[in-house]
Design a protein around this motif. Structure first.
Motif, mmCIF file in Angstrom:
data_model
loop_
_atom_site.group_PDB
_atom_site.id
_atom_site.type_symbol
_atom_site.label_atom_id
_atom_site.label_comp_id
_atom_site.label_asym_id
_atom_site.label_seq_id
_atom_site.Cartn_x
_atom_site.Cartn_y
_atom_site.Cartn_z
ATOM 1 N N LYS A 169 48.191 39.556 36.981
ATOM 2 C CA LYS A 169 49.089 38.787 37.681
ATOM 3 C C LYS A 169 49.402 38.695 39.071
ATOM 4 N N ALA A 170 49.277 39.977 39.725
ATOM 5 C CA ALA A 170 49.168 40.140 41.146
ATOM 6 C C ALA A 170 48.128 39.353 41.792
ATOM 7 N N THR A 171 46.957 39.472 41.307
ATOM 8 C CA THR A 171 45.671 38.845 41.775
ATOM 9 C C THR A 171 45.829 37.342 41.655
ATOM 10 N N TYR A 172 46.252 36.718 40.628
ATOM 11 C CA TYR A 172 46.326 35.271 40.593
ATOM 12 C C TYR A 172 47.444 34.915 41.417
ATOM 13 N N ASP A 173 48.451 35.570 41.568
ATOM 14 C CA ASP A 173 49.670 35.264 42.482
ATOM 15 C C ASP A 173 49.246 35.020 43.899
ATOM 16 N N LYS A 174 48.229 35.984 44.190
ATOM 17 C CA LYS A 174 47.737 36.138 45.644
ATOM 18 C C LYS A 174 46.711 34.997 45.690
ATOM 19 N N VAL A 175 45.761 34.504 44.731
ATOM 20 C CA VAL A 175 45.107 33.554 44.991
ATOM 21 C C VAL A 175 45.686 32.143 45.138
ATOM 22 N N ALA A 176 46.803 31.992 44.319
ATOM 23 C CA ALA A 176 47.614 30.688 44.237
ATOM 24 C C ALA A 176 48.158 30.824 45.471
ATOM 25 N N LEU A 177 48.881 31.694 46.214
ATOM 26 C CA LEU A 177 49.495 31.686 47.294
ATOM 27 C C LEU A 177 48.450 31.312 48.407
ATOM 28 N N HIS A 178 47.483 31.826 48.393
ATOM 29 C CA HIS A 178 46.287 31.607 49.515
ATOM 30 C C HIS A 178 45.715 29.972 49.441
ATOM 31 N N LEU A 179 45.558 29.527 48.178
ATOM 32 C CA LEU A 179 44.787 28.317 48.132
ATOM 33 C C LEU A 179 45.788 27.184 47.780
ATOM 34 N N ILE A 180 46.929 27.354 46.972
ATOM 35 C CA ILE A 180 47.417 25.795 46.547
ATOM 36 C C ILE A 180 48.315 25.466 47.737
ATOM 37 N N PRO A 181 48.995 26.199 48.555
ATOM 38 C CA PRO A 181 49.849 25.538 49.748
ATOM 39 C C PRO A 181 49.066 24.713 50.763
ATOM 40 N N PHE A 182 47.856 25.358 50.847
ATOM 41 C CA PHE A 182 47.086 24.910 51.982
ATOM 42 C C PHE A 182 46.333 23.531 51.331
ATOM 43 N N LEU A 183 45.826 23.461 50.082
ATOM 44 C CA LEU A 183 45.369 22.317 49.460
ATOM 45 C C LEU A 183 46.424 21.100 49.175
ATOM 46 N N PHE A 184 47.556 22.150 48.989
ATOM 47 C CA PHE A 184 48.869 20.924 48.714
ATOM 48 C C PHE A 184 49.272 20.124 50.269
#
Length: 442
Positions: free
Chosen positions: A14-29
């Motif tokens: 969970k921590a790993t996927y939260d980290k990935v999501a926080l890194h990628l999704i806002p930027f792509l957003f």
């Protein structure tokens, strides 16, 4: 001990996927906000441009929609190139070229130039959205994808929330500055940031988890293993690894294209005509039009994320899409009624917009499950590009209908209602037999 180890493993994942999501999704957003804003800000430009240049509603509809012809012609090759050279270089190329062309729309002085620049804007942007959808599949296994796509696609709604007031203020305050009209400044000030963001992509995005220095070795190993397990599960369900050529011949691909077409008819009905609807039913103040346009998009941003998260938690896709389309269809039908003008109409359109975006938040969890390997790039691009023909048909038909009926909007809204009803029926047909507890890839 075993239970403790399992708990630690779950927490680490969970921590790993939260980290990935926080890194990628806002930027792509942010990237998608800029992309969508440059695509649809012509709806606000219309408030001044059409009267300045003498364009009819049909001419406006043709120019707004011809974007998607260029988009269609270059979507598939663009997405295949992205799958070969990587997202970092290709997404940067897309954003820089579309930002330049979006800004060049300030030179529109006649219908042919309007059509030409909108066509090349579509060519430049082709491959961005399906490329991002494909890119997310290289980071997230199936059970995470609907919520990731939902968060990413809220950019469409946020583009409406942020873009409306900004566009309205630009039209009102920049009109006449530097011998340029407000609509010309609109194209410049909303186009340049896209090109600058494209340069940022070159330094920020990583093509795969293996390239991500911001992840630890155990985190990269986890991501790689989970994706491999996901592919094995897909293979165990009997899905062959189709070729690119196979993708063009698959009935499922064309059914999904038709379904996406039907949803997109309504999406671009809102995107290209909402400012005009507000002007005709509530106020002619351009700045106020921008603020009022927030309401439908803000509603959609909240509802679509709730729908996407719930779909992931339950593993159900069919009714999350179909019911959203039915709600949107009913709301469009209500907004077309004679008594549903003014603020009542905006309320109905807010529900319609929420229905459309909720359907889209779950829709893009389906196509990656159909194809594997290089065919995934082609399949997603086929669905997106042919489905997006509705982006041409929707404003074109709306303009023709309005010119033929003396500027009436009710028949146009009824058309969008029928389209979403068809989308609901197609969803039930194409997803027939799907189980409720399946993962997002089904």
């Amino acid at each position: 001990m075993s239970s403790s180890s399992e708990s630690l493993s779950t927490a680490f994942e969970k921590a790993t996927y939260d980290k990935v999501a926080l890194h990628l999704i806002p930027f792509l957003f942010i990237c998608y906000i800029l992309a969508y804003l440059d695509r649809v800000n012509v709806g606000f430009a219309k408030l001044q441009m059409c009267s300045d240049l003498g364009f009819s509603d049909t001419a406006y509809g043709t120019g707004a929609g011809i974007f998607f012809i260029g988009y269609l012609l270059f979507e598939v090759p663009s997405n295949i190139i992205l799958s070969k050279v990587g997202a970092r270089i290709w997404i940067a190329r897309i954003m820089i070229t579309w930002g330049v062309i979006a800004s060049m729309q300030l030179f529109v002085s006649s219908e042919p130039i309007f059509y030409l620049l909108r066509f090349f804007l579509g060519v430049a942007e082709a491959g961005f959205f399906p490329g991002i959808i494909l890119y997310l599949t290289t980071w997230f296994p199936s059970e995470y994808r609907a919520r990731m796509v939902a968060w990413f696609m809220t950019a469409v709604a946020i583009a409406g929330v942020a873009g409306g007031p900004v566009s309205g203020v630009i039209l009102e305050t920049m009109d006449g500055v530097g011998s340029l009209q407000g609509w010309q400044w609109l194209f410049i000030l909303e186009g340049v940031p896209s090109a600058l963001m494209g340069l940022c992509v070159l330094f920020y995005l990583d093509n795969t988890p293996d390239d991500a220095v911001w992840l630890s070795a155990p985190e990269r190993e986890l991501l790689t293993k989970r994706l491999a397990d996901d592919e094995l599960r897909t293979a165990s369900e009997g899905r062959p690894a189709y070729t690119v050529r196979d993708a063009f011949g698959m009935p499922e691909v064309w059914m999904l294209s038709a379904l996406y077409f039907s949803i997109v008819m309504g999406l671009y009905g809102i995107s290209f005509w909402l400012p005009q609807i507000i002007r005709e039913s509530i106020t002619a103040d351009e700045s106020l039009i921008g603020w009022i346009s927030i309401i439908p998009w803000l509603s959609a941003a909240v509802v679509m994320v709730i729908n996407g998260v719930h779909s992931d938690l339950t593993g159900e896709r069919r009714w999350h899409i179909a019911f959203s389309c039915l709600i949107g269809s009913a709301a469009f039908a209500l907004s077309a009624m004679p008594f549903a003008g003014g603020w009542y109409g905006i309320a109905a359109l807010s529900v319609a917009t929420a229905g459309i975006m909720s359907a889209l938040s779950c829709f893009w969890s389906l196509p990656p499950s159909i194809l594997a390997g290089s065919a995934a790039a082609a399949g997603i691009a086929i669905i997106n590009s042919f489905g997006n023909i509705a982006g041409y048909v929707s404003p074109e038909m709306a303009g023709i209908i309005r010119d033929a009926t003396g500027g009436r909007m009710s028949p146009v809204l009824a058309l969008f209602s029928a389209s979403l009803l068809l989308a609901a029926l197609l969803t039930l047909l194409v997803s027939r037999g799907e189980g409720r507890n399946r993962s997002p890839q089904h």
